[in-house]
Design an enzyme around this catalytic site. Structure first.
Site, mmCIF file in Angstrom:
data_model
loop_
_atom_site.group_PDB
_atom_site.id
_atom_site.type_symbol
_atom_site.label_atom_id
_atom_site.label_comp_id
_atom_site.label_asym_id
_atom_site.label_seq_id
_atom_site.Cartn_x
_atom_site.Cartn_y
_atom_site.Cartn_z
ATOM 1 N N ARG A 33 0.872 -1.475 -0.080
ATOM 2 C CA ARG A 33 0.124 -0.039 -0.083
ATOM 3 C C ARG A 33 0.755 1.397 -0.093
ATOM 4 N NH1 ARG A 33 -2.022 1.166 4.126
ATOM 5 N NH2 ARG A 33 -1.228 -0.843 5.562
ATOM 6 N N LYS A 61 -9.753 -2.049 1.846
ATOM 7 C CA LYS A 61 -9.395 -0.911 2.761
ATOM 8 C C LYS A 61 -10.263 0.431 2.197
ATOM 9 C CE LYS A 61 -7.066 -3.696 5.151
ATOM 10 N NZ LYS A 61 -5.803 -4.126 5.601
ATOM 11 N N HIS A 77 -10.729 -2.016 11.487
ATOM 12 C CA HIS A 77 -9.498 -2.996 11.002
ATOM 13 C C HIS A 77 -9.175 -4.216 12.079
ATOM 14 C CE1 HIS A 77 -5.077 -3.054 9.509
ATOM 15 N NE2 HIS A 77 -5.813 -4.050 8.769
ATOM 16 N N CYS A 116 0.646 -7.389 12.056
ATOM 17 C CA CYS A 116 0.885 -7.604 13.498
ATOM 18 C C CYS A 116 -0.015 -8.728 14.186
ATOM 19 C CB CYS A 116 0.590 -6.198 14.027
ATOM 20 S SG CYS A 116 1.693 -4.802 13.702
ATOM 21 N N ASP A 147 -9.265 -9.625 9.017
ATOM 22 C CA ASP A 147 -9.013 -8.116 8.716
ATOM 23 C C ASP A 147 -9.807 -7.015 9.206
ATOM 24 O OD1 ASP A 147 -6.475 -6.736 7.620
ATOM 25 O OD2 ASP A 147 -7.548 -6.049 6.056
ATOM 26 N N ARG A 175 1.870 -11.955 -0.141
ATOM 27 C CA ARG A 175 0.728 -12.644 0.358
ATOM 28 C C ARG A 175 0.039 -13.781 -0.359
ATOM 29 N NH1 ARG A 175 -1.645 -8.800 4.380
ATOM 30 N NH2 ARG A 175 -0.190 -7.148 4.600
ATOM 31 N N ASN A 182 -0.852 -18.021 22.294
ATOM 32 C CA ASN A 182 -1.874 -16.690 22.749
ATOM 33 C C ASN A 182 -2.955 -17.086 23.361
ATOM 34 O OD1 ASN A 182 0.426 -15.093 21.621
ATOM 35 N ND2 ASN A 182 -0.442 -14.830 19.660
HETATM 36 P P1 GTP Z 1 -2.492 -7.451 7.500
HETATM 37 O O1 GTP Z 1 -3.069 -8.562 6.724
HETATM 38 O O2 GTP Z 1 -1.334 -6.598 7.094
HETATM 39 O O3 GTP Z 1 -3.527 -6.595 8.050
HETATM 40 O O4 GTP Z 1 -1.691 -8.106 8.869
HETATM 41 P P2 GTP Z 1 -2.214 -8.949 9.953
HETATM 42 O O5 GTP Z 1 -2.400 -8.156 11.512
HETATM 43 O O6 GTP Z 1 -3.230 -10.009 9.500
HETATM 44 O O7 GTP Z 1 -0.858 -10.002 10.330
HETATM 45 P P3 GTP Z 1 -0.254 -11.579 10.307
HETATM 46 O O8 GTP Z 1 -1.078 -12.283 11.166
HETATM 47 O O9 GTP Z 1 -0.280 -11.637 8.833
HETATM 48 O O10 GTP Z 1 0.942 -11.803 10.860
HETATM 49 C C1 GTP Z 1 2.006 -10.674 10.226
HETATM 50 C C2 GTP Z 1 3.492 -11.263 10.820
HETATM 51 O O11 GTP Z 1 3.519 -11.421 12.237
HETATM 52 C C3 GTP Z 1 3.562 -12.692 10.343
HETATM 53 O O12 GTP Z 1 4.905 -12.736 9.547
HETATM 54 C C4 GTP Z 1 3.465 -13.584 11.487
HETATM 55 O O13 GTP Z 1 4.183 -14.805 11.498
HETATM 56 C C5 GTP Z 1 3.823 -12.677 12.613
HETATM 57 N N1 GTP Z 1 3.117 -12.964 13.998
HETATM 58 C C6 GTP Z 1 1.626 -13.214 13.872
HETATM 59 N N2 GTP Z 1 1.424 -13.566 15.273
HETATM 60 C C7 GTP Z 1 2.597 -13.604 16.022
HETATM 61 C C8 GTP Z 1 3.020 -13.924 17.187
HETATM 62 O O14 GTP Z 1 1.850 -14.057 18.233
HETATM 63 N N3 GTP Z 1 4.256 -13.680 17.500
HETATM 64 C C9 GTP Z 1 5.439 -13.435 16.927
HETATM 65 N N4 GTP Z 1 6.299 -13.462 17.233
HETATM 66 N N5 GTP Z 1 4.865 -13.086 15.494
HETATM 67 C C10 GTP Z 1 3.625 -13.172 15.082
HETATM 68 C C1 SPV Z 2 -3.104 -4.356 5.416
HETATM 69 O O1 SPV Z 2 -2.137 -3.698 4.989
HETATM 70 O O2 SPV Z 2 -3.765 -4.095 6.587
HETATM 71 C C2 SPV Z 2 -3.798 -5.444 4.875
HETATM 72 C C3 SPV Z 2 -3.324 -5.427 3.357
HETATM 73 O O3 SPV Z 2 -4.561 -6.047 5.180
HETATM 74 S S1 SPV Z 2 -3.631 -4.717 2.187
HETATM 75 O O4 SPV Z 2 -4.888 -5.245 1.776
HETATM 76 O O5 SPV Z 2 -2.684 -4.235 1.032
HETATM 77 O O6 SPV Z 2 -4.211 -3.364 2.781
HETATM 78 MN MN MN Z 3 -5.114 -5.273 7.198
#
Ligand code: GTP
Ligand code: SPV
Ligand code: MN
Length: 680
Positions: free
Chosen positions: A142, A300, A320, A344, A367, A462, A590
């Site tokens: 983005r 988004k 979000h 995150c 999401d 992704r 968690n």
């Molecule tokens: P968006 O799709 O961008 O909104 O991201 P999201 O919030 O869904 O994040 P996602 O669950 O895809 O995690 C992003 C990164 O954080 C990945 O590389 C995961 O492996 C890492 N991650 C997720 N949960 C944990 C956790 O509990 N501990 C750690 N250390 N890393 C984590």
């Molecule tokens: C984010 O960035 O929070 C996402 C990926 O979920 S995107 O669809 O590119 O916004």
């Molecule tokens: Mn997101």
């Protein structure tokens, strides 16, 4: 405006689109002045104002591209309003072809085949119906700095920052500047390409909470992705009838013949990217990028930015947030939502496999959540999406087995690496680094071996997979009424000082915690480095309106008669030790934190007061079988850290919201400061 619209009408009537035989329906429903007057409606798109002078001379003198054909579908299947929008956009973007998507399997097969032939996609033969796309390395995430919301009144959209300070809570553009920006991009932008018409619903088809959009795009990759991420196709046109819809125009910004080299078969125009929102016209125009939230406009752009504006107007929340069902060992089920910034941990928490025995977790969404109080005062949430657009790196059989199961078929991968046997690969796919000497193909298409010093997959690579393929999809994930929410969890990447979990003292304190959220930057957008950024409510890049008003809107939930307000928590999986290692194992572990949340929701007395909020009473987090984890360090509140935190939040309010910060937030900050000063 009158003159302009009439001009568009004249151009439409002269347009080549009407020379094709499938346009008879159009001709019968639009004639002469009818077109012009229809375009005079205030609902007409921003493009009706785009001057035609900017058209490339090579397609004059007819004004429009004579070759425009409808190669799939029938105009008569579109409502008059959709036809009108389509024609306006055709007249400006001048695609060669128009393709009205029905959303079928056959259609998808046809488009994928075409993308393979054109070099935009390749099969990953190791799995069933899985595909790999590599983007131009200049189009990988983005682009927040080129994302704008255009309204007449700037203060509706962004809070006025302190003089000399740059606002970080959204970008505003005046309607005049916006018209100019669009005029210098969209005219002729689809020449030589096909414009796909994507009717889609955010939310279950027919739910009172759902919203319909029509996305017009020149990217078949966007079509394939929208088919996974939304409910899409003919059924949406039926549900729409002659109703209103969000107008979404997207172009990769590279008319043919291409004026710049196409890298990896991925056309784009990175220098001229703009992601424009026009809430007063219910319209989104995105140019120059084909990736993620820049181009899948339901996500988004519609569900959060325009969604949050509608939510404020109509008394609900567009957030979000993931949505998770939790059944405890006694068989009692609750649902929670969680807002963490991009990359995150939402996708991971949304489908975690609990390490605590007896628990069952089920996924409603990973999401976005749309939340609304029902007539009994219960806050109900729907997931407006139908798929996962998840971060690939870090996803593995250890960290997220449910995601791994969900992406074995019918999945589009973008910017991951490829193994010689036609599989995907990324950093963190295997526990103890991998692929014993094998040569992979990295996300840019180059040979890659372990230790070569470059990542194999882009950090924002992704997977795009249907939600129903998740083994733990919740039985109510499509319930048009939504699921009842008992707790809201905030969180972020905080290497220092912020405890594993704490609970807000009350609703207003919870809103304050959301407002003060900060997190380390990730690869989901263009920010680089590991700086700690303010990301209130995980919505900084997604607010559709003035953040001060957003806070007031959240605070006002407390005034709703009979509202059963969820408890609010804050979690941090990312605290690090002196050696820079994560202290908490995260992922399935968690569930131990979720267990504490469930017990709090059920009224258990297992908390103690602290400066931050309620902390778990020592020993009240279940650590049976956890192994060596420094729980004391995870909950330590260093006084100097919290003093700095108070300062940082105060500075954030002063600089970003000098005029718009609700008094209640200042009161909450004063109370936090007092509690911190009393710490030993
Ligand atoms: P968006 O799709 O961008 O909104 O991201 P999201 O919030 O869904 O994040 P996602 O669950 O895809 O995690 C992003 C990164 O954080 C990945 O590389 C995961 O492996 C890492 N991650 C997720 N949960 C944990 C956790 O509990 N501990 C750690 N250390 N890393 C984590
Ligand atoms: C984010 O960035 O929070 C996402 C990926 O979920 S995107 O669809 O590119 O916004
Ligand atoms: Mn997101």
């Amino acid at each position: 405006m009158m003159r302009c619209a009439a001009a568009v009408g004249r151009l439409l009537l002269r347009s080549g689109i009407q020379t094709h035989k499938r346009t008879c329906a159009l001709i019968s429903s639009f004639h002469g002045s009818e077109v012009a007057s229809a375009l005079n409606l205030h609902t007409s798109s921003i493009l009706s104002q785009v001057p035609r002078m900017n058209m490339a001379p090579d397609v004059e003198p007819n004004g429009l591209n004579l070759k425009t054909q409808i190669v799939k579908g029938d105009l008569s299947s579109l409502s008059p309003k959709v036809q009108r929008y389509l024609l306006e956009c055709v007249s400006v973007c001048r695609p060669d072809k128009v393709y009205i998507c029905d959303g079928s399997e056959e259609e998808n097969t046809e488009l994928v085949k075409q993308m393979v032939e054109e070099g935009m996609m390749k099969k990953l033969p190791k799995y069933d119906n899985c595909w790999l796309t590599r983007t131009d390395p200049a189009d990988v995430a983005r682009v927040e700095r080129l994302t704008f919301i255009s309204t007449r009144n700037k203060k509706d959209t962004v809070a006025q920052p302190k003089p000399g300070i740059k606002g970080i809570l959204g970008n505003w553009m005046s309607p005049e500047e916006m018209e100019q920006a669009l005029s210098s991009r969209f005219p002729g932008c689809m020449q030589g390409r096909t414009m796909y018409v994507i009717p889609y619903s955010m939310g279950p088809v027919g739910s009172p909470l759902s919203k319909i959009g029509i996305e017009l795009t020149d990217s078949p990759y966007v079509v394939a992705s929208m088919r996974i991420m939304t409910r899409m196709g003919t059924k949406i046109l039926k549900a729409l009838g002659d109703g209103d819809f969000v107008k979404c125009l997207h172009s990769v910004g590279l008319p043919l013949p291409a004026s710049r080299p196409v890298i990896n078969g991925w056309p784009c125009d990175p220098e001229k990217v703009i992601i424009a929102h026009l809430p007063e016209k219910n319209e989104i125009c995105s140019y120059g990028s084909g990736y993620g939230g820049n181009s899948l406009l339901g996500k988004k752009c519609l569900a959060l930015r325009l969604g949050s504006i509608l939510a404020q107007r109509e008394g609900w929340l567009a957030e979000h947030m993931l949505i998770l069902g939790i059944t405890n060992p006694e068989g009692k089920k609750i649902y929670v939502t969680a807002a963490f910034p991009s990359a995150c941990g939402k996708t991971n928490l949304a489908m975690l496999i609990p390490s605590l025995p007896g628990y069952k977790m089920e996924c409603v969404g990973d999401d976005i959540a749309w939340l609304k109080f029902d007539q009994n005062g219960v806050l109900r949430a729907i997931n407006p999406e139908a798929g996962f657009f998840g971060v690939a790196p870090g996803t593995s059989d250890q960290s997220n087995p449910n995601a791994m199961a969900a992406i074995q078929q019918n999945t589009v991968f973008t910017n991951v690496a490829e193994t010689p046997d036609g599989g995907f690969w990324w950093e963190g796919l295997e526990k103890d680094i991998p692929v014993d000497g094998q040569e992979l193909t990295d996300w840019t298409g180059k040979p890659w071996t372990l230790g070569c010093g470059r990542p194999a997959a882009h950090p924002n690579s992704r997977f795009c997979a249907p939600l129903e393929q998740c083994p733990v999809v919740d039985p109510l994930w499509q319930d048009p009424q939504g699921v009842p929410i008992s707790a809201i969890i905030f969180g972020g990447r905080r290497p220092q000082g912020v405890p594993l979990i704490y609970e807000a003292y009350n609703w207003a304190h919870g809103v304050f915690i959301g407002s003060g959220m900060r997190s380390e930057a990730t690869a989901a957008a263009e920010h680089s480095g590991k700086v700690i950024m303010h990301d209130p409510f995980a919505m900084r890049p997604f607010f559709g309106y003035n953040f001060g008003k957003y806070l007031e809107h959240w605070l006002s939930m407390e005034q709703r008669p009979a509202a059963q307000l969820p408890r609010i928590f804050h979690v941090n999986w990312f605290r690090k030790d002196a050696a820079g290692k994560f202290i908490w194992p995260g992922f399935g572990e968690n569930s131990r934190v979720l267990d504490w949340i469930v017990r709090r929701v059920n009224g258990e007395d297992c908390a103690v007061e602290s400066a931050a909020g309620y902390l778990p009473r020592p020993g009240s987090i279940n650590v049976d079988g956890l192994g060596e984890v420094d729980m004391e360090e995870l909950f330590r509140l260093p006084k100097d850290f919290w003093q700095e935190e108070v300062e940082a939040i105060g500075r954030f309010y002063d600089e970003q919201l000098p005029e718009d910060c609700p008094a209640e937030m200042r009161r909450q900050l004063d109370q936090l400061r007092e509690r911190v000063e009393k710490m030993s």
